[in-house]
Each structure stands twice: as structure tokens, then as C-alpha cells.
Design an enzyme around this catalytic site. Structure first.
Site, short mmCIF file in Angstrom:
data_model
loop_
_atom_site.label_atom_id
_atom_site.label_comp_id
_atom_site.label_asym_id
_atom_site.label_seq_id
_atom_site.Cartn_x
_atom_site.Cartn_y
_atom_site.Cartn_z
N CYS A 163 -4.69 2.31 -4.04
CA CYS A 163 -3.54 3.07 -3.04
C CYS A 163 -2.26 2.27 -3.13
O CYS A 163 -1.25 1.95 -2.18
CB CYS A 163 -3.76 3.43 -1.08
SG CYS A 163 -4.81 4.65 -1.18
N LYS A 179 -10.04 0.08 10.41
CA LYS A 179 -10.97 -0.94 9.99
C LYS A 179 -10.99 -2.04 10.92
O LYS A 179 -11.45 -3.57 10.65
CB LYS A 179 -9.21 -1.38 9.09
CG LYS A 179 -8.77 -0.54 8.31
CD LYS A 179 -7.85 -0.48 6.95
CE LYS A 179 -7.34 0.23 6.55
NZ LYS A 179 -7.94 0.57 5.64
N HIS A 202 1.42 -1.36 0.42
CA HIS A 202 -0.05 0.20 0.12
C HIS A 202 0.76 1.37 0.13
O HIS A 202 1.94 1.08 0.42
CB HIS A 202 -1.05 -0.44 1.83
CG HIS A 202 -1.66 0.94 1.76
ND1 HIS A 202 -1.84 2.23 1.32
CD2 HIS A 202 -3.23 0.89 1.03
CE1 HIS A 202 -2.70 2.87 1.48
NE2 HIS A 202 -3.22 2.47 0.88
N ASP A 227 3.40 -4.58 8.52
CA ASP A 227 1.68 -3.01 8.21
C ASP A 227 0.69 -4.21 8.51
O ASP A 227 0.38 -4.98 7.43
CB ASP A 227 1.80 -2.90 6.56
CG ASP A 227 1.01 -2.08 6.38
OD1 ASP A 227 -0.27 -2.10 7.10
OD2 ASP A 227 0.04 -1.34 5.35
N GLN A 261 -4.45 -4.88 7.07
CA GLN A 261 -5.42 -5.64 7.10
C GLN A 261 -5.47 -7.04 7.36
O GLN A 261 -6.33 -7.24 8.20
CB GLN A 261 -5.19 -6.27 5.31
CG GLN A 261 -5.40 -4.96 4.43
CD GLN A 261 -7.25 -4.23 4.79
OE1 GLN A 261 -8.21 -5.05 4.74
NE2 GLN A 261 -7.00 -3.18 3.91
#
Length: 401
Positions: free
Chosen positions: A359, A223, A120, A197, A200
Site C-alpha cells: 500500500c 495493529k 502509505h 500517521d 505503525q
């Protein structure tokens, strides 16, 4: 096959969206919120908002207690060990920028920062710009045909000049868990720092950051069914000691004079100014709600719903999936149909999906695509949502072909 969601009624916005004839399937961008979160926000504002850590009055003490209780809840959710390793930021993007600026002093010209081809923009651009500032080499790990980071290539590209590895846990475009354990091991063998990261990945299942073994882990609250404007940065104690502050202001100061100052250690030393107090308290309420769910049942529901989605897409001619999605989402293109045109016709029928580069523009460029449609799922979605999507998809494609 019916796939009902027993948690649907816990999210008031879903019923409100249904009254507007809307079906929400853009959960990888942001999620709807449980009633427990709405109640916590209302309680905080209705019973006396106050700043944290500074005031001696009762409203300030209550706010500080609730704020720090949420830090403890995040610590427990990630099995982070102690709450001093949890820093609140304004989002995952903010957390990654904090790292890129806060670690800058460790790099020398010619050092290498390693990312992957699926990142991303939030986990690409901070490192790209760090490389520009410090004359570093940005190394991009390629993907295999299944959309996973190629471990053979990684073994060749992660080497003695590697100072930091930053990779996503779960791709927001390809929906595939990345092979973190061997990647982190390759980086550790070179004494490189590791950043995951988890924007998600944190939404699906419980993840133990101590077992994962990364130096830093970031995610966004919005999220994970929590409030927006809030992110979390976990760092191992030793790794946090290498960070330097990148924003300055109130609360973070130990002592200040006109020409010099001393700053607090983590976490408060990296939380300059008034933090997003209500959002932090709200995230704590969301984690309470999520902790009370049967995690096995949630995982089974998400797997069944994802299987329903994939089978429905694969049954339709001309649809090409990107990668080999494993859960949560699927991105696809339709031969001869522009993704923006398809998204427009889906929107007109009340279907909320995402179209474009998500993104992750370099990734889509590597597929020679301007964009794709992404359908992403949450625990409150059910098979009826997907049936409405499939019906709208068929009607749209009938018009466009």
C-alpha cells in the site's frame, strides 16, 4: 542466539497457528490478539450488548461506561490530556479521510499540502483527492539514502503556502522512525496544521502526543493488538474546533429540523451512528494488558529480534534491504527473483510474510520495484520463528535460482 518471548502464551492464536504449521511474520499488516481482549469481547456480548449514550436502561448504562472508560484509557496511553480530544473512527484510514473532508473548508486554490514520498496510501490518497477537489498543490518531500525524509529538502519545500503537513511516524515499508520534531517545527513556523500517521509507530513504545506537538495523530486498533474495524483520531482542542463533520446521522445531533440541524462538538459530533462498541471496549482491555507489561523489556525484546532478523538477511547473498530499517520490520528483494514467486514458496512452507507494494505503490515505483518481501515482528515472535523463516527462505531460493 536465543531470543525467547515471555508473552507468547498470552496470545492463543500463536499456539493455534503453530498447530497448523504456520509461522506468523506479517504483524505490520495486523497483529494477533491477547487473551485479555478475547475475554473482554466475550464478556460484553455474553452479558448484554446495548447501544451507547442513548438508552437509560441498565445494559445501555453499562455499555456507555465501558465505552467511555476505553476513551479514557486511550487518552492515558497517548498522554492526550483529556478524553474529549479522542475520537473513535473505523480505522486510521477513516480518521485520515475525516481530516481531509473535515478540514476542506480551510483551503483555497493554490494552497499547498505537504506529504512525504514514503506514505502509505491511507496518508496519500485522501490528501491527493483533497488537492484535486480544491485545486491545491500536493508537495511530496523526498527521502535521503537511508529512507528518512530529507530535512534539507523539507526546509526548501515547506513554505508560506503550506497549509498542512501529513507524515508517517514509522514507515510500514522501510521500518525507520521519521524525523518528526524538525518536520513539525518547519510546518509550525508557517502556521500549518500537522497530521501524524501513527499506525505503525504507536505499536512500538509509548508516545506522548502533547510532547510530540502535532495537531492530529491517528492509529488503527488492529495493529496495536486490538480489535479490527476501529481507529483513533487524537486532535488538540484548538485543532478539533477547526474540523467540520463529514458523516451525519444519529448521536451527533444537538437539534434537528427538516431543513437544518445543529451538531455536537468533538468527540461525539464526529461519531455518527452506532460506533464499534465491542471493539472500543476490547481496545480498552488490550491497553490494560499492554500497560501491565514491562515496557523496557518489550523494547529490548523487539530490538534483539530485529537485530536477529537483519543479521540473518544480510548473511545471505543477493538480498537487498530497502532503506535502513531500525526496528519492527525489514523489506527486501532478491536479485533475479520475483517477490511473488518467493512469497508463494514461503507460503507453501507455512511462513506468513507480506509481498507486493505494501500500500505504498509510489514508494516502490521510486525504487523501480514492482514489490518486495516484508517480514514484520511483534512482541510474541521469537528467534525460533525467524529460524523457521530463514530455513524456508533458503529452500525457496535454492529452487528459484
Amino acid at each position: 542466539m536465543l531470543v525467547p518471548s515471555p508473552w507468547r502464551a498470552d496470545f492463543p492464536a500463536i499456539a493455534a497457528l503453530q498447530r497448523q504449521d504456520q509461522t506468523y511474520l506479517d504483524n505490520a499488516a495486523t497483529t494477533q490478539k491477547p487473551q485479555a481482549l478475547l475475554d473482554a469481547l466475550a464478556h460484553y456480548y455474553a452479558n448484554g450488548a446495548a447501544n451507547v449514550h442513548r438508552a437509560q436502561h441498565l445494559p445501555g448504562a453499562h455499555a456507555t461506561q465501558a465505552f467511555e472508560d476505553s476513551r479514557s484509557k486511550v487518552t492515558h496511553w497517548l498522554n492526550a490530556g483529556n478524553s474529549g480530544q479522542i475520537i473513535f473512527t473505523h480505522g486510521a484510514t477513516s480518521a485520515l479521510n475525516l481530516l481531509a473532508y473535515g478540514l476542506e473548508h480551510l483551503f483555497n486554490p493554490g494552497d499547498e499540502v505537504v506529504i512525504s514520498a514514503l506514505e502509505h496510501h491511507a496518508n496519500l490518497l485522501p490528501w491527493q483527492q483533497l488537492a484535486h477537489r480544491c485545486e491545491l498543490k500536493l508537495v511530496v518531500l523526498p527521502l535521503d539514502v537511508g529512507g528518512l525524509i530529507d530535512l534539507n529538502a523539507a526546509a526548501q519545500l515547506i513554505g508560506p503556502r503550506t497549509r498542512l503537513l501529513a507524515v508517517s511516524q514509522l514507515s510500514n515499508v522501510l521500518g525507520a522512525w521519521q524525523p518528526l520534531a524538525p518536520l513539525l517545527a518547519l510546518a509550525k513556523a508557517q502556521n500549518a496544521l500537522t497530521v501524524v500517521d501513527g499506525a505503525q509507530g504507536v505499536v512500538h513504545g509509548r508516545h506522548d502526543v502533547q510532547a510530540l506537538g502535532c495537531d492530529y495523530y491517528v492509529f488503527s486498533s488492529h495493529k496495536l493488538y486490538g480489535p479490527d474495524g476501529l481507529g483513533v483520531l487524537y486532535g488538540r482542542n484548538e485543532a478539533l474546533q477547526q474540523l467540520r463533520p463529514w458523516q451525519f446521522g444519529g448521536e451527533m445531533v444537538l437539534d434537528a429540523n427538516y431543513h437544518d440541524a445543529r451538531f455536537r462538538p468533538a468527540p461525539l459530533g464526529f461519531e455518527a451512528g452506532t460506533p464499534p462498541i465491542a471493539s472500543v471496549i476490547g481496545l480498552g482491555a488490550t491497553l490494560d494488558y499492554l500497560t501491565g507489561l514491562d515496557q523496557d523489556a518489550v523494547c529490548a525484546h523487539e530490538a534483539a529480534l530485529h537485530d536477529y532478523l537483519l543479521k540473518g538477511l544480510q548473511a545471505r547473498n543477493g538480498i537487498r534491504l530497502l532503506g535502513k530499517p531500525q526496528l519492527a520490520l525489514a523489506s527486501f528483494v532478491v536479485e533475479g527473483v520475483h517477490n511473488a514467486d518467493l512469497a508463494h514458496l514461503l507460503t507453501e512452507q507455512g511462513i506468513a510474510v507480506r509481498a507486493g507494494h505494501h500500500c505504498a505503490m509510489p514508494l516502490l515505483k521510486s525504487f523501480e520495484l514492482a514489490g518486495a518481501i516484508r517480514v514484520s515482528l511483534a512482541l510474541y515472535n521469537d528467534s525460533e520463528d525467524l529460524e523457521r523463516f530463514f530455513e524456508a527462505l533458503d529452500q525457496a531460493l535454492e529452487l528459484l535460482r
